[in-house]
Scaffold this motif. Structure first.
Motif, mmCIF file in Angstrom:
data_model
loop_
_atom_site.group_PDB
_atom_site.id
_atom_site.type_symbol
_atom_site.label_atom_id
_atom_site.label_comp_id
_atom_site.label_asym_id
_atom_site.label_seq_id
_atom_site.Cartn_x
_atom_site.Cartn_y
_atom_site.Cartn_z
ATOM 1 N N SER A 118 -64.771 27.664 -29.597
ATOM 2 C CA SER A 118 -64.199 26.956 -28.454
ATOM 3 C C SER A 118 -65.016 25.700 -28.234
ATOM 4 C CB SER A 118 -64.218 27.842 -27.211
ATOM 5 O OG SER A 118 -63.682 27.155 -26.091
ATOM 6 N N PHE A 119 -64.355 24.546 -28.236
ATOM 7 C CA PHE A 119 -65.086 23.285 -28.160
ATOM 8 C C PHE A 119 -64.277 22.291 -27.335
ATOM 9 C CE2 PHE A 119 -66.795 19.236 -29.659
ATOM 10 C CZ PHE A 119 -68.152 19.507 -29.770
ATOM 11 N N ARG A 120 -64.930 21.678 -26.344
ATOM 12 C CA ARG A 120 -64.270 20.699 -25.488
ATOM 13 C C ARG A 120 -64.930 19.335 -25.675
ATOM 14 N NH1 ARG A 120 -63.790 22.921 -19.479
ATOM 15 N NH2 ARG A 120 -66.051 22.699 -19.634
ATOM 16 N N GLY A 121 -64.115 18.337 -25.929
ATOM 17 C CA GLY A 121 -64.680 17.018 -26.146
ATOM 18 C C GLY A 121 -63.612 15.985 -26.428
ATOM 19 N N ILE A 122 -63.940 15.079 -27.339
ATOM 20 C CA ILE A 122 -63.031 14.013 -27.728
ATOM 21 C C ILE A 122 -62.927 13.966 -29.248
ATOM 22 C CG2 ILE A 122 -63.336 12.520 -25.701
ATOM 23 C CD1 ILE A 122 -65.527 11.050 -27.202
ATOM 24 N N LEU A 123 -61.772 13.538 -29.736
ATOM 25 C CA LEU A 123 -61.582 13.349 -31.171
ATOM 26 C C LEU A 123 -62.089 11.956 -31.528
ATOM 27 C CD1 LEU A 123 -58.009 14.849 -31.635
ATOM 28 C CD2 LEU A 123 -60.163 15.838 -32.391
ATOM 29 N N THR A 124 -63.139 11.896 -32.306
ATOM 30 C CA THR A 124 -63.741 10.604 -32.631
ATOM 31 C C THR A 124 -63.261 10.032 -33.954
ATOM 32 O OG1 THR A 124 -65.641 11.712 -33.647
ATOM 33 C CG2 THR A 124 -65.814 11.121 -31.309
ATOM 34 N N GLN A 125 -62.775 10.895 -34.850
ATOM 35 C CA GLN A 125 -62.373 10.396 -36.173
ATOM 36 C C GLN A 125 -61.470 11.405 -36.860
ATOM 37 O OE1 GLN A 125 -65.631 8.807 -38.443
ATOM 38 N NE2 GLN A 125 -64.539 8.916 -40.383
ATOM 39 N N ALA A 126 -60.496 10.883 -37.602
ATOM 40 C CA ALA A 126 -59.615 11.718 -38.417
ATOM 41 C C ALA A 126 -59.428 11.036 -39.764
ATOM 42 C CB ALA A 126 -58.276 11.933 -37.727
ATOM 43 N N ASP A 127 -59.913 11.663 -40.810
ATOM 44 C CA ASP A 127 -59.785 11.127 -42.166
ATOM 45 C C ASP A 127 -58.708 11.926 -42.895
ATOM 46 O OD1 ASP A 127 -61.922 9.270 -41.841
ATOM 47 O OD2 ASP A 127 -63.349 10.901 -42.153
ATOM 48 N N VAL A 128 -57.654 11.234 -43.303
ATOM 49 C CA VAL A 128 -56.489 11.884 -43.904
ATOM 50 C C VAL A 128 -56.393 11.531 -45.384
ATOM 51 C CG1 VAL A 128 -53.986 12.162 -43.818
ATOM 52 C CG2 VAL A 128 -55.282 11.762 -41.696
ATOM 53 N N THR A 129 -56.156 12.545 -46.209
ATOM 54 C CA THR A 129 -55.904 12.339 -47.638
ATOM 55 C C THR A 129 -54.592 13.022 -47.998
ATOM 56 O OG1 THR A 129 -58.286 12.324 -48.137
ATOM 57 C CG2 THR A 129 -56.771 12.640 -49.981
ATOM 58 N N TYR A 130 -53.616 12.238 -48.480
ATOM 59 C CA TYR A 130 -52.334 12.801 -48.899
ATOM 60 C C TYR A 130 -52.460 13.338 -50.321
ATOM 61 C CZ TYR A 130 -50.494 10.409 -44.798
ATOM 62 O OH TYR A 130 -50.258 9.981 -43.512
ATOM 63 N N LYS A 131 -51.946 14.544 -50.543
ATOM 64 C CA LYS A 131 -52.127 15.220 -51.819
ATOM 65 C C LYS A 131 -50.839 15.365 -52.632
ATOM 66 C CE LYS A 131 -56.545 16.494 -51.299
ATOM 67 N NZ LYS A 131 -57.631 16.182 -52.247
ATOM 68 N N LEU A 132 -49.693 15.432 -51.954
ATOM 69 C CA LEU A 132 -48.445 15.714 -52.649
ATOM 70 C C LEU A 132 -47.282 15.103 -51.878
ATOM 71 C CD1 LEU A 132 -47.263 17.363 -55.069
ATOM 72 C CD2 LEU A 132 -46.909 19.241 -53.442
ATOM 73 N N PHE A 133 -46.285 14.574 -52.609
ATOM 74 C CA PHE A 133 -45.150 13.916 -51.979
ATOM 75 C C PHE A 133 -43.850 14.473 -52.576
ATOM 76 C CE2 PHE A 133 -48.755 11.079 -51.977
ATOM 77 C CZ PHE A 133 -48.754 10.520 -50.706
ATOM 78 N N ASP A 134 -42.767 14.394 -51.773
ATOM 79 C CA ASP A 134 -41.469 14.765 -52.331
ATOM 80 C C ASP A 134 -40.843 13.551 -53.014
ATOM 81 O OD1 ASP A 134 -40.434 13.114 -50.363
ATOM 82 O OD2 ASP A 134 -39.690 14.743 -49.095
ATOM 83 N N ARG A 135 -39.621 13.687 -53.468
ATOM 84 C CA ARG A 135 -38.991 12.608 -54.243
ATOM 85 C C ARG A 135 -38.731 11.356 -53.416
ATOM 86 N NH1 ARG A 135 -34.503 15.810 -57.981
ATOM 87 N NH2 ARG A 135 -36.020 17.059 -59.197
ATOM 88 N N SER A 136 -38.637 11.525 -52.096
ATOM 89 C CA SER A 136 -38.385 10.363 -51.230
ATOM 90 C C SER A 136 -39.674 9.707 -50.746
ATOM 91 C CB SER A 136 -37.544 10.787 -50.022
ATOM 92 O OG SER A 136 -38.265 11.701 -49.201
ATOM 93 N N GLY A 137 -40.813 10.254 -51.157
ATOM 94 C CA GLY A 137 -42.097 9.687 -50.757
ATOM 95 C C GLY A 137 -42.688 10.296 -49.508
ATOM 96 N N GLU A 138 -42.032 11.324 -48.942
ATOM 97 C CA GLU A 138 -42.562 11.988 -47.752
ATOM 98 C C GLU A 138 -43.697 12.937 -48.158
ATOM 99 O OE1 GLU A 138 -41.835 11.743 -44.436
ATOM 100 O OE2 GLU A 138 -40.714 9.945 -45.063
ATOM 101 N N PRO A 139 -44.792 12.963 -47.376
ATOM 102 C CA PRO A 139 -45.929 13.825 -47.746
ATOM 103 C C PRO A 139 -45.609 15.303 -47.539
ATOM 104 C CG PRO A 139 -46.311 12.814 -45.611
ATOM 105 C CD PRO A 139 -45.063 12.178 -46.154
ATOM 106 N N LEU A 140 -45.928 16.094 -48.559
ATOM 107 C CA LEU A 140 -45.747 17.538 -48.490
ATOM 108 C C LEU A 140 -47.072 18.272 -48.301
ATOM 109 C CD1 LEU A 140 -43.131 18.149 -51.337
ATOM 110 C CD2 LEU A 140 -42.747 18.218 -48.867
ATOM 111 N N ARG A 141 -48.153 17.609 -48.586
ATOM 112 C CA ARG A 141 -49.472 18.237 -48.435
ATOM 113 C C ARG A 141 -50.495 17.153 -48.108
ATOM 114 N NH1 ARG A 141 -50.905 21.555 -53.407
ATOM 115 N NH2 ARG A 141 -49.417 23.017 -52.462
#
Length: 223
Positions: A118-141
Motif C-alpha cells: 500500500s503506497f500513497r504518493g504521486i506518479l513521477t515517471q512512466a517509461d513505456v516500451t511497446y513490444k507487439l502490434f497488430d496489423r493496423s499498428g495498434e499495440p498488443l503488448r
C-alpha cells in the motif's frame, strides 16, 4: 478452491485530488496482470561534522527523503489473460494519472495497493516500451516502468516525527551565531528550557557554543 486469473487480487491505483487522500477523483485503474517486479527505496541523509577536540567527524542526521517505489507492469492484449485486443486505451488511462489537472493545478495524488503493498504518493515517471502490434499498428503488448514518490500531509509528517514524544531524543547541529536560549525556543517553544538543555549536554558555559557543535536534545518531558 483455486482462484482463476480473473479472481486474483489485482494491483489497483485510485486517484485523489488532495494531499490528505480524502477527496477521491472518481478514477480507478486496475492492472490485468500484476507487477512482474516491485522495488522500494528509502534514503536518509547525514552530514559529517568535525567537532573541536575530536579525531573523526560525527555523522549527524540531516533529514530523510520521501520513500520511492518502482513497479514493472506488463500490459498484454494477446488473449493470454482476459479478452484479446489492443492495450492502448488501458495504457492511456494509466498515463492520464500523471497529467496536469486544471482544477488542482497539478497531477493527481494516487493510492496504489496490492495485497500487503500500500503506497500513497504521486506518479513521477512512466517509461513505456511497446513490444507487439497488430496489423493496423495498434499495440498488443507493452511494458511500463512506473515510478512513485511518497506524499505526506503536514499532519502526517508531524505525527511520524513526534517532535514532543517523551521517548525520543534528537540532535542539533549548532550554526554560526546560535545561542542555547534560541535553540530552546525553536525546539521546545520557550527559551527557558535552555537550563535542562545545558544540563543534558554538560555545558559549563551555556554561552560558549561552537559552530559545528553537536547537541543532544532531550525529550520534552525530560526538558
Amino acid at each position: 478452491m483455486n482462484l482463476t486469473a480473473t479472481q486474483l487480487t489485482k494491483l489497483t491505483i485510485d486517484a485523489y485530488t488532495d494531499l490528505k487522500f480524502e477527496k477521491p477523483a472518481g478514477i480507478q485503474w486496475r492492472a490485468l496482470l500484476n507487477p512482474t517486479e516491485l522495488s522500494f527505496s528509502r534514503k536518509n541523509n547525514y552530514e559529517a561534522t568535525q567537532s573541536a577536540g575530536t579525531s573523526a567527524p560525527q555523522q549527524s542526521f540531516s533529514g530523510g527523503e520521501p520513500d520511492q517505489v518502482q513497479l514493472d507492469l506488463l500490459l498484454d492484449g494477446t488473449g493470454v489473460v482476459g479478452e484479446p485486443g489492443p492495450v492502448g486505451d488501458t495504457l492511456d488511462a494509466l498515463l492520464a494519472l500523471t497529467k496536469f489537472q486544471g482544477d488542482t493545478h497539478q497531477p493527481y495524488y494516487v493510492h496504489a495497493y496490492w495485497g500487503r503493498f500500500s503506497f500513497r504518493g504521486i506518479l513521477t515517471q512512466a517509461d513505456v516500451t511497446y513490444k507487439l502490434f497488430d496489423r493496423s499498428g495498434e499495440p498488443l503488448r507493452a511494458t511500463v516502468k512506473l515510478s512513485l514518490k511518497e506524499a505526506l500531509s503536514p499532519e502526517e509528517v508531524t505525527a511520524q516525527d513526534r517532535p514532543a514524544s517523551p521517548d525520543l531524543y534528537q540532535t542539533w547541529l549548532v550554526r554560526d551565531g546560535e545561542t542555547l536560549e534560541g535553540i530552546a525556543a525553536q525546539v521546545y517553544g520557550a527559551p527557558a528550557y535552555w537550563r535542562p538543555l545545558a544540563a543534558a549536554n554538560r555545558l559549563a558555559n551555556p554561552r560558549g557554543l561552537v559552530t559545528g557543535q553537536l547537541l543532544m536534545l532531550p525529550p520534552l518531558a525530560v526538558a
